[in-house]
Write a protein that holds these residues in place. Structure first.
Motif, PDB file in Angstrom:
ATOM      1  N   ASP A 217       0.834  -1.208   0.000  1.00 16.48           N
ATOM      2  CA  ASP A 217       0.000   0.000   0.000  1.00 16.48           C
ATOM      3  C   ASP A 217       0.864   1.251   0.000  1.00 16.48           C
ATOM      4  N   GLU A 218       2.037   1.168   0.597  1.00 12.04           N
ATOM      5  CA  GLU A 218       2.934   2.313   0.658  1.00 12.04           C
ATOM      6  C   GLU A 218       3.417   2.696  -0.745  1.00 12.04           C
ATOM      7  N   VAL A 219       3.667   1.703  -1.603  1.00 13.01           N
ATOM      8  CA  VAL A 219       4.071   1.973  -2.998  1.00 13.01           C
ATOM      9  C   VAL A 219       2.943   2.685  -3.740  1.00 13.01           C
ATOM     10  N   ASP A 220       1.701   2.172  -3.598  1.00 10.02           N
ATOM     11  CA  ASP A 220       0.554   2.794  -4.267  1.00 10.02           C
ATOM     12  C   ASP A 220       0.387   4.238  -3.815  1.00 10.02           C
ATOM     13  N   ASP A 221       0.536   4.446  -2.502  1.00  6.96           N
ATOM     14  CA  ASP A 221       0.401   5.808  -1.986  1.00  6.96           C
ATOM     15  C   ASP A 221       1.475   6.720  -2.571  1.00  6.96           C
ATOM     16  N   ALA A 222       2.683   6.212  -2.781  1.00  3.81           N
ATOM     17  CA  ALA A 222       3.762   7.043  -3.320  1.00  3.81           C
ATOM     18  C   ALA A 222       3.466   7.457  -4.764  1.00  3.81           C
ATOM     19  N   VAL A 223       2.890   6.567  -5.597  1.00  8.28           N
ATOM     20  CA  VAL A 223       2.534   6.902  -6.983  1.00  8.28           C
ATOM     21  C   VAL A 223       1.496   8.011  -7.004  1.00  8.28           C
ATOM     22  N   LEU A 224       0.436   7.856  -6.189  1.00  4.93           N
ATOM     23  CA  LEU A 224      -0.612   8.883  -6.138  1.00  4.93           C
ATOM     24  C   LEU A 224      -0.051  10.206  -5.644  1.00  4.93           C
ATOM     25  N   ARG A 225       0.856  10.161  -4.683  1.00  2.00           N
ATOM     26  CA  ARG A 225       1.412  11.393  -4.128  1.00  2.00           C
ATOM     27  C   ARG A 225       2.294  12.109  -5.157  1.00  2.00           C
ATOM     28  N   ASP A 231       0.967  18.300  -9.984  1.00  4.29           N
ATOM     29  CA  ASP A 231      -0.118  19.258 -10.214  1.00  4.29           C
ATOM     30  C   ASP A 231       0.002  20.463  -9.294  1.00  4.29           C
ATOM     31  N   GLY A 232       0.312  20.245  -8.046  1.00  5.09           N
ATOM     32  CA  GLY A 232       0.435  21.341  -7.092  1.00  5.09           C
ATOM     33  C   GLY A 232       1.564  22.283  -7.452  1.00  5.09           C
ATOM     34  N   VAL A 681       7.510  21.906  -2.194  1.00  9.07           N
ATOM     35  CA  VAL A 681       6.861  20.928  -3.072  1.00  9.07           C
ATOM     36  C   VAL A 681       7.869  20.372  -4.073  1.00  9.07           C
ATOM     37  N   SER A 682       8.774  21.231  -4.546  1.00 11.17           N
ATOM     38  CA  SER A 682       9.802  20.739  -5.470  1.00 11.17           C
ATOM     39  C   SER A 682      10.663  19.673  -4.807  1.00 11.17           C
ATOM     40  N   GLY A 683      11.055  19.919  -3.520  1.00  6.71           N
ATOM     41  CA  GLY A 683      11.851  18.921  -2.801  1.00  6.71           C
ATOM     42  C   GLY A 683      11.093  17.622  -2.579  1.00  6.71           C
ATOM     43  N   GLN A 684       9.794  17.723  -2.170  1.00  7.51           N
ATOM     44  CA  GLN A 684       8.991  16.519  -1.952  1.00  7.51           C
ATOM     45  C   GLN A 684       8.843  15.710  -3.235  1.00  7.51           C
ATOM     46  N   LEU A 685       8.686  16.418  -4.375  1.00  2.00           N
ATOM     47  CA  LEU A 685       8.520  15.723  -5.647  1.00  2.00           C
ATOM     48  C   LEU A 685       9.788  14.937  -5.986  1.00  2.00           C
ATOM     49  N   ARG A 686      10.969  15.528  -5.678  1.00  2.00           N
ATOM     50  CA  ARG A 686      12.211  14.816  -5.944  1.00  2.00           C
ATOM     51  C   ARG A 686      12.342  13.583  -5.027  1.00  2.00           C
ATOM     52  N   VAL A 688       9.850  11.770  -3.585  1.00  4.16           N
ATOM     53  CA  VAL A 688       8.917  10.708  -3.981  1.00  4.16           C
ATOM     54  C   VAL A 688       9.429   9.984  -5.213  1.00  4.16           C
ATOM     55  N   ALA A 689      10.005  10.716  -6.138  1.00  2.00           N
ATOM     56  CA  ALA A 689      10.547  10.078  -7.331  1.00  2.00           C
ATOM     57  C   ALA A 689      11.675   9.107  -6.973  1.00  2.00           C
ATOM     58  N   ALA A 690      12.538   9.531  -5.995  1.00  2.92           N
ATOM     59  CA  ALA A 690      13.629   8.642  -5.567  1.00  2.92           C
ATOM     60  C   ALA A 690      13.074   7.394  -4.866  1.00  2.92           C
ATOM     61  N   GLN A 691      12.025   7.560  -4.005  1.00  4.10           N
ATOM     62  CA  GLN A 691      11.418   6.415  -3.314  1.00  4.10           C
ATOM     63  C   GLN A 691      10.842   5.412  -4.314  1.00  4.10           C
ATOM     64  N   LEU A 692      10.179   5.897  -5.331  1.00  2.00           N
ATOM     65  CA  LEU A 692       9.583   5.002  -6.323  1.00  2.00           C
ATOM     66  C   LEU A 692      10.665   4.182  -7.019  1.00  2.00           C
ATOM     67  N   GLN A 693      11.843   4.776  -7.241  1.00  2.00           N
ATOM     68  CA  GLN A 693      12.926   4.022  -7.850  1.00  2.00           C
ATOM     69  C   GLN A 693      13.406   2.889  -6.926  1.00  2.00           C
ATOM     70  N   VAL A 694      13.460   3.191  -5.571  1.00  2.00           N
ATOM     71  CA  VAL A 694      13.904   2.159  -4.608  1.00  2.00           C
ATOM     72  C   VAL A 694      12.859   1.048  -4.480  1.00  2.00           C
ATOM     73  N   TYR A 695      11.556   1.419  -4.396  1.00  2.00           N
ATOM     74  CA  TYR A 695      10.487   0.427  -4.222  1.00  2.00           C
ATOM     75  C   TYR A 695      10.486  -0.575  -5.363  1.00  2.00           C
ATOM     76  N   GLY A 696      10.841  -0.109  -6.555  1.00  3.19           N
ATOM     77  CA  GLY A 696      10.802  -0.997  -7.698  1.00  3.19           C
ATOM     78  C   GLY A 696      11.800  -2.138  -7.601  1.00  3.19           C
ATOM     79  N   THR A 697      12.808  -2.046  -6.719  1.00  7.26           N
ATOM     80  CA  THR A 697      13.837  -3.094  -6.605  1.00  7.26           C
ATOM     81  C   THR A 697      13.626  -4.018  -5.396  1.00  7.26           C
ATOM     82  N   GLU A 698      12.565  -3.806  -4.539  1.00 14.13           N
ATOM     83  CA  GLU A 698      12.422  -4.551  -3.266  1.00 14.13           C
ATOM     84  C   GLU A 698      11.579  -5.803  -3.371  1.00 14.13           C
TER      85      GLU A 698
END
Length: 872
Positions: A217-225, A231-232, A681-686, A688-698
């Motif tokens: 669920d944490e991965v799904d939440d990261a994609v939506l975020r 957009d923000g 928001v710019s920092g948070q976007l960076r 989340v993008a890094a987290q999504l890259q890590v989740y893809g390898t776990e």
């Protein structure tokens, strides 16, 4: 179990003790305090429980202090089919010996003997019943707990009519159920063992599934975020441009307001000096007017003070004359007081001389009485000193006389008797002493020692008594020697003379105490030497005085008249002194008032002169008219400057400086917030993008599938264990319920036996309520029910003993244990003690009841009891 014999050697303070107990019935063992009655119970417990090499505190405490030896305990006991003699020595040279005489002879030593006795007791004795059947000094009023006594339970089962339905395997079945229950539950019913393991495994598997699902669920939440943050960020860029334009407009309006505020500050800088100049000119005019008015007022004050000062001087003269007159009257009254004081002192001296003579007569009378009582006391003391008999010696005499009587009786029973009968008159020699026998007369003689009967020239018969008779005679001789020594020590010929001498001694002691009390009453708080010294001092003080006959009444009347005259003179002196003090105070007050008025008058004149001089100097500088013209000119100039300030303030108010400043702050704050939010928001976007890259390898989805598989296996195992644990729990609860129901059924026979014995003590309307653990809850008597804990100490003691005797009466002969009562019934009255004796007699039977007491009279009502007395 029965205790036949107990032997103690070097146990605590007991050097040696050997007691044989009857096999059945009540035995009362009596002895003084601290002679070691309770120690016998303690010794039996140590013999049966502790090993000879034990270093426990309870073993160390029994080590003798009077000799360097180990404590030794021997007991002869029978239980079930066994009868054995058991010996142990503790502390020094430890040793254990066991001799089993029945059913088969055995001899063991050391730990083998100890283990064998423990095995015999475990096989044949209900240890819980053995502990419960004791009434100890420290807990004589506590409720007895018989719930764990298997022997009593078996007896009650039989009494309740259940013995025929029992197979003998019930305890084993209950133990097996309890053992199976313990594989799944603790004693308190909490899961344990396999059941606890299955619960823990299911709990861990459930937690693992939840953790893995939360990771997916944490991965799904990261994609939506990530989508929401993109957009923000776009919306924030548009809002920042709008906020920058608003901030620039607000800054231009703020610049216009700042220029108006600078003009207003310059105008106010000119207005403030003009206003201060105007105020100074106006203050100068007002000060000139005040000086003229003050000068006029001070002149009028001087005239008023001058009139008051002349009046005060006249009043001061009158007050000084009145004070001088009052002082003269007070001096005359003082001289009169001194004359009266002289008369009072003379009268008091006469009265004191009369009092000393009366005191001397009283002291001499007391001395006469004291001397008489002292002489009588000395006579009584001297006679008492000649009597060596004491209470202790008399008690020893009584005991020695009783011992002689007992020894004589035993010697008479044990001795042989010589009886001679002759057909004609004859003379024989008995131990060399001639005895003449008449025809048809018989003669007898008790023989406790060797004796010879001799018919001179014909026959000699020697009679030698056996050992018991000789021993009895020796005991009698020793007792008589002790009695003779005690009579010599008491100074009496026989016991009656000693008793008479003791009566005389007590009379003399009572007389001595009475005379001492009388002497103390005559002396009071003084000693005889102090009283004699006081009498001598009084005689010496009266020796130099004339022995004239002075009437005490006349002396008292003269003193009273002198005191009355003195009081009158003092009253007159006090009145005159008060008047003089008041007149002097008035004169001083008048003088003070006159001085104050004079000072005020001089001060007022000085102030008028100073004010006149100050006004003249000011007028020399500027006249009153010029001062008024200058003040009006300064007022007009200040008015013009103020009008210019008001015009600029109106222009500034129209520009709304507060609204302009507020708008500038809001615009600046809003623009800054949007800038900060854009950076955040710019920092948070960076991130989340890094987290999504890590989740893809776990591989989180694969771990979730594995966790769900483990959960299914754990759930199946948990369900299987739940069914087994539930079945065992149900079986254990059912068996426990049936066992409790059985206990409730056999409460009735126990209650019936308790009430049967209790009615002997409390009466026919006695009843008790007993719970499933065979504890007495309350007692009913005379229609009133009282809880056990609310009963008196005596009633609790009596009920505790009745309950133990009831259990002893119910328990089968082979299961019985001795009932031990250690110095109980101390809270019972004479009537209850007699009835308790009937209870003991009623349950004597085949059981063994051992009563230990320092007051054997408490148990005098037990008719069938055997009594043993302990001596040091």
């Amino acid at each position: 179990m029965k205790l036949h014999r107990l032997i103690l050697r070097n146990y605590r303070g007991i050097a040696f003790r050997d007691i044989e107990f009857p096999d059945h019935g009540v035995v009362v063992v009596s002895g003084a305090n601290e002679i070691g009655k309770s120690s016998m119970i303690e010794a039996l417990d140590l013999l049966l429980r502790a090993k000879d090499r034990s270093t426990k505190k309870e073993v160390k405490q029994v080590k003798p202090t009077h000799v360097d030896e180990g404590a030794e305990i021997t007991a002869i006991i029978s239980t079930g089919p066994y009868r054995f003699e058991y010996y142990k020595r503790f502390h020094k040279r430890p040793e254990t010996r066991l001799t089993v005489s029945t059913p088969a002879r055995e001899q063991l030593t050391g730990d083998e003997a100890h283990d064998r006795v423990e095995g015999i007791l475990a096989e044949t004795v209900d240890t819980e019943l053995w502990q419960a059947q004791r009434v100890l000094q420290s807990a004589s009023t506590a409720s007895v707990d018989l719930s764990s006594c298997d022997a009593l339970a078996r007896a009650l089962d039989v009494a309740a009519g259940q013995a025929s339905t029992l197979s003998g395997a019930e305890p084993l079945l209950i133990d097996r159920i309890e053992s199976e229950f313990r594989q799944y539950f603790t004693a308190t019913g909490r899961p344990s063992g396999q059941w606890a393991t299955a619960i823990a495994r299911l709990r861990d598997a459930t937690q693992r599934v939840e953790d893995c699902r939360a990771a997916v669920d944490e991965v799904d939440d990261a994609v939506l975020r990530h989508a929401a943050l993109a957009d923000g960020l776009e919306q924030l860029t548009s809002r920042r441009a709008t906020a920058a334009a608003r901030r620039d407009a607000a800054m231009q309006a703020a610049a216009v307001v700042a220029r108006l505020e600078e003009r207003l500050s310059a105008a106010r800088a000119l207005a403030e000096p003009a206003e201060r100049t105007r105020e100074a000119a106006e203050a100068a005019v007002n000060e000139r007017r005040r000086l003229r008015a003050d000068l006029t007022e001070r002149s009028a004050t001087i005239e008023s003070l001058d009139v008051s000062a002349r009046a005060a001087a006249e009043e001061l003269s009158d007050a000084e004359e009145a004070a001088a007159s009052a002082a003269a009257v007070a001096e005359t009254a003082r001289v009169a007081v001194e004359g009266c004081q002289l008369r009072v002192d003379t009268a008091r001296v006469t009265g004191e001389r009369i009092a000393r003579r009366a005191e001397a007569r009283r002291v001499r009378a007391r001395l006469v009485k004291v001397d008489a009582v002292s002489a009588e006391l000395a006579t009584v003391t001297d006679e008492l000193a000649t009597i060596t008999l004491t209470d202790a010696v008399l008690v020893d005499l009584e005991r020695a006389a009783l011992a002689v009587e007992k020894a004589a009786a035993k010697a008479e029973l044990a001795s042989a008797r010589i009886e001679l009968a002759v057909p004609r008159q004859l003379e024989v020699l008995v131990d060399g002493r001639p005895v003449r026998l008449l025809k048809g007369e018989s003669w007898s003689h008790q023989v406790t020692t060797a004796a010879a009967v001799e018919l001179p020239g014909m026959l000699t018969v020697r009679v030698v008594p056996g050992t018991p008779a000789a021993d009895s005679q020796d005991v009698l001789d020793r007792a008589r020697r002790v009695l003779t020594l005690l009579l010599d020590e008491a100074g009496a010929a026989d016991l009656d003379a000693a008793r008479a001498l003791d009566v005389r001694r007590r009379e003399l002691v009572a007389s001595r105490e009475r005379l001492r009390a009388t002497l103390d009453a005559h002396l009071g708080d003084e000693s005889l030497e102090t009283l004699r010294a006081r009498a001598a001092a009084l005689d010496a003080s009266l020796a130099d005085e004339a022995d004239d006959d002075i009437d005490a009444a006349a002396a008292a009347a003269a003193l009273e008249a002198a005191l009355q005259a003195q009081r009158s003179a003092r009253a007159a002196h006090e009145s005159a002194s008060t008047a003089a003090t008041a007149a002097a105070s008035r004169a001083a007050a008048e003088a003070s008032a006159a001085a104050v008025l004079q000072a005020r008058l001089a001060t007022a004149r000085d102030e008028v002169a100073a004010a006149t001089e100050r006004l003249a100097r000011q007028r020399d500088s500027i006249s009153d008219d010029d001062l008024a013209i200058t003040a009006e000119a300064e007022a007009e100039r200040a008015k013009g400057v103020l009008a210019q300030v008001l015009a600029i303030e109106a222009e500034l108010a129209a520009a709304a400086p507060a609204a302009v400043a507020t708008e500038l702050r809001e615009a600046t704050r809003h623009a800054a917030e949007l800038d900060d939010r854009h950076v955040e928001v710019s920092g948070q976007l960076r991130e989340v993008a890094a987290q999504l890259q890590v989740y893809g390898t776990e591989g989180r989805k694969g771990r979730l599938d594995a966790a769900q598989t483990e959960y299914e296996h754990a759930a199946a195992e948990h369900d299987r264990m739940r069914r087994r644990a539930g079945a065992v729990h149900l079986l254990q609860s059912v068996m426990t319920r049936h066992r409790e129901e059985s206990r409730l059924r056999y409460v009735d026979p126990f209650r019936a036996e308790v009430e049967r014995l209790g009615r002997i003590v409390f009466g026919d309307d006695f009843a008790v309520e007993i719970d499933g653990d065979l504890r007495i809850l309350n007692r009913t008597l005379d229609g009133r029910t009282v809880p056990f804990d609310s009963l008196s100490g005596g009633a609790k003691e009596q009920l505790g003993i009745v309950a133990r005797l009831a259990s002893a009466a119910l328990v089968a002969k082979d299961d019985g244990v001795p009932v031990v009562i250690d110095d109980a019934l101390g809270f019972s009255d004479c009537n209850r003690l007699a009835r308790m004796g009937e209870v003991f007699d009623a349950v004597g039977g085949d059981g063994q009841v051992i009563v230990l007491t320092c007051s054997p009279e408490r148990y005098a009502g037990i008719v069938g009891a055997k009594r043993l007395e302990l001596t040091a």
